[in-house]
Design a protein around this motif. Sequence first.
Motif, mmCIF file in Angstrom:
data_model
loop_
_atom_site.group_PDB
_atom_site.id
_atom_site.type_symbol
_atom_site.label_atom_id
_atom_site.label_comp_id
_atom_site.label_asym_id
_atom_site.label_seq_id
_atom_site.Cartn_x
_atom_site.Cartn_y
_atom_site.Cartn_z
ATOM 1 N N SER A 1 -2.454 -11.710 0.209
ATOM 2 C CA SER A 1 -1.594 -12.710 -0.440
ATOM 3 C C SER A 1 -0.769 -12.087 -1.556
ATOM 4 O O SER A 1 0.425 -12.379 -1.712
ATOM 5 N N LEU A 2 -1.396 -11.223 -2.333
ATOM 6 C CA LEU A 2 -0.679 -10.563 -3.417
ATOM 7 C C LEU A 2 0.457 -9.705 -2.874
ATOM 8 O O LEU A 2 1.587 -9.740 -3.385
ATOM 9 N N MET A 3 0.188 -8.945 -1.821
ATOM 10 C CA MET A 3 1.215 -8.072 -1.266
ATOM 11 C C MET A 3 2.344 -8.873 -0.628
ATOM 12 O O MET A 3 3.522 -8.494 -0.727
ATOM 13 N N HIS A 4 2.005 -9.994 0.013
ATOM 14 C CA HIS A 4 3.051 -10.867 0.541
ATOM 15 C C HIS A 4 3.946 -11.359 -0.588
ATOM 16 O O HIS A 4 5.175 -11.393 -0.469
ATOM 17 N N GLY B 1 13.870 -11.714 -3.125
ATOM 18 C CA GLY B 1 14.619 -12.798 -3.741
ATOM 19 C C GLY B 1 13.915 -14.138 -3.758
ATOM 20 O O GLY B 1 14.457 -15.119 -4.269
ATOM 21 N N GLN B 2 12.699 -14.232 -3.201
ATOM 22 C CA GLN B 2 11.989 -15.496 -3.212
ATOM 23 C C GLN B 2 11.276 -15.705 -4.549
ATOM 24 O O GLN B 2 11.130 -14.787 -5.350
ATOM 25 N N ASP B 3 10.803 -16.934 -4.737
ATOM 26 C CA ASP B 3 10.206 -17.323 -6.015
ATOM 27 C C ASP B 3 8.831 -16.695 -6.197
ATOM 28 O O ASP B 3 7.957 -16.822 -5.330
ATOM 29 N N PHE B 4 8.637 -16.001 -7.323
ATOM 30 C CA PHE B 4 7.331 -15.420 -7.650
ATOM 31 C C PHE B 4 6.255 -16.502 -7.689
ATOM 32 O O PHE B 4 5.120 -16.283 -7.281
ATOM 33 N N ARG C 1 -2.155 -5.014 -11.213
ATOM 34 C CA ARG C 1 -2.864 -6.053 -10.464
ATOM 35 C C ARG C 1 -3.082 -5.631 -9.017
ATOM 36 O O ARG C 1 -4.144 -5.859 -8.440
ATOM 37 N N ILE C 2 -2.070 -5.005 -8.438
ATOM 38 C CA ILE C 2 -2.202 -4.535 -7.055
ATOM 39 C C ILE C 2 -3.322 -3.509 -6.957
ATOM 40 O O ILE C 2 -4.172 -3.565 -6.051
ATOM 41 N N GLU C 3 -3.347 -2.566 -7.890
ATOM 42 C CA GLU C 3 -4.375 -1.532 -7.864
ATOM 43 C C GLU C 3 -5.768 -2.128 -8.043
ATOM 44 O O GLU C 3 -6.706 -1.745 -7.336
ATOM 45 N N GLN C 4 -5.890 -3.071 -8.967
ATOM 46 C CA GLN C 4 -7.192 -3.704 -9.205
ATOM 47 C C GLN C 4 -7.648 -4.487 -7.972
ATOM 48 O O GLN C 4 -8.824 -4.426 -7.592
ATOM 49 N N THR C 5 -6.727 -5.212 -7.365
ATOM 50 C CA THR C 5 -7.071 -6.012 -6.186
ATOM 51 C C THR C 5 -7.458 -5.120 -5.016
ATOM 52 O O THR C 5 -8.403 -5.403 -4.272
ATOM 53 N N HIS C 6 -6.721 -4.026 -4.856
ATOM 54 C CA HIS C 6 -7.027 -3.090 -3.778
ATOM 55 C C HIS C 6 -8.393 -2.447 -3.997
ATOM 56 O O HIS C 6 -9.196 -2.303 -3.049
ATOM 57 N N THR C 7 -8.690 -2.076 -5.237
ATOM 58 C CA THR C 7 -9.985 -1.467 -5.558
ATOM 59 C C THR C 7 -11.129 -2.448 -5.303
ATOM 60 O O THR C 7 -12.183 -2.075 -4.764
ATOM 61 N N ALA C 8 -10.907 -3.710 -5.671
ATOM 62 C CA ALA C 8 -11.944 -4.731 -5.456
ATOM 63 C C ALA C 8 -12.199 -4.947 -3.967
ATOM 64 O O ALA C 8 -13.350 -5.088 -3.531
ATOM 65 N N ALA C 9 -11.139 -4.954 -3.178
ATOM 66 C CA ALA C 9 -11.297 -5.125 -1.731
ATOM 67 C C ALA C 9 -12.027 -3.937 -1.120
ATOM 68 O O ALA C 9 -12.895 -4.097 -0.248
ATOM 69 N N GLY D 1 0.740 -6.228 5.026
ATOM 70 C CA GLY D 1 1.256 -7.467 5.599
ATOM 71 C C GLY D 1 0.573 -7.967 6.837
ATOM 72 O O GLY D 1 0.944 -9.011 7.369
ATOM 73 N N GLY D 2 -0.415 -7.233 7.346
ATOM 74 C CA GLY D 2 -1.167 -7.743 8.486
ATOM 75 C C GLY D 2 -0.315 -7.901 9.725
ATOM 76 O O GLY D 2 0.629 -7.169 9.980
ATOM 77 N N ARG D 3 -0.651 -8.913 10.524
ATOM 78 C CA ARG D 3 -0.010 -9.115 11.818
ATOM 79 C C ARG D 3 1.496 -9.356 11.707
ATOM 80 O O ARG D 3 2.284 -8.910 12.531
#
Length: 279
Positions: free
Chosen positions: A180-183, A191-194, A211-219, A244-246
């Motif tokens: 979800s974070l990466m999406h 250009g979409q809304d944060f 945040r990305i690094e922390q989330t990746h480390t937690a996963a 981004g998965g599928r």
Amino acid sequence: MGAVLVAAVGIPATILVGRWQTRAALRSAEATGQAGIAQAEATYRSALDQAAAQTTAAHEQWRRGIRRDAWAAFLLAVEDAVSSGHSALNGTDEDLPALRRTMRTTLVVLELEGPPPVVEAAKLLRLKCNDYLELVNGDLLASRAWHALESAAQEERENLSGNAATPVHDAQAALSTLASLMHGVRDAAGGQDFALWGLDPNEEPEAVYERIEQTHTAAAAALAACPAVSAAQARTLLHDAAHGGRFEMGRQAHDSLEFLDQARAAFLEAARAQLDTTR
């Protein structure tokens, strides 16, 4: 006496005239013979030239046929590989490594036959085909890894009661958060809304990266603590969630097929140009 003298003079004259006539006849015969020999030589040379031209044309036709067969075999190997890639994505068991070896073998033959413009176009086409097959292989590995995780989660749901946290549950939650974070980051960059993804539009890029690094480390930690998936599967799941998965895989496959079609068109153009110049 006078008659005898006249006769005596007439005999040498007759002899001389005869000699002159004989020499003239010999010269005429010699000229005729030389002309005949020249004509025969010209006919012989013409026959040799015609035979050589026919031999050259036949050789060129044979060589063109050999090349055309080599080009066709390579192109068919590419088509088989791409078709099998499509089938593999739809669940059919395909021997993709064997198809890639066949493609390589036909390319080697093509490299031997040439010419350079067609060889270069063929190498590019094989490269684009391999890129697509790599995406297919990555998609298959990711599908199997997600299936293994989901199967473990299903088994947990059948054997456990309540909403107790488990290693599988934690791994799924961590991967979902990462995806979800990466999406959100990708869509915001487009250009979409944060706020649609719970991101602060005023947040500094450095904070987002953290945040990305922390989330990746937690996963990664959640997957390492989950015995239901192997280390290889954990790496695949992390990569898939972070990229981004599928949805992302589908977009990359679409782009890859477009590049492959362009390379195929370039190969056909090079091959046809060569056939046109050798007719």
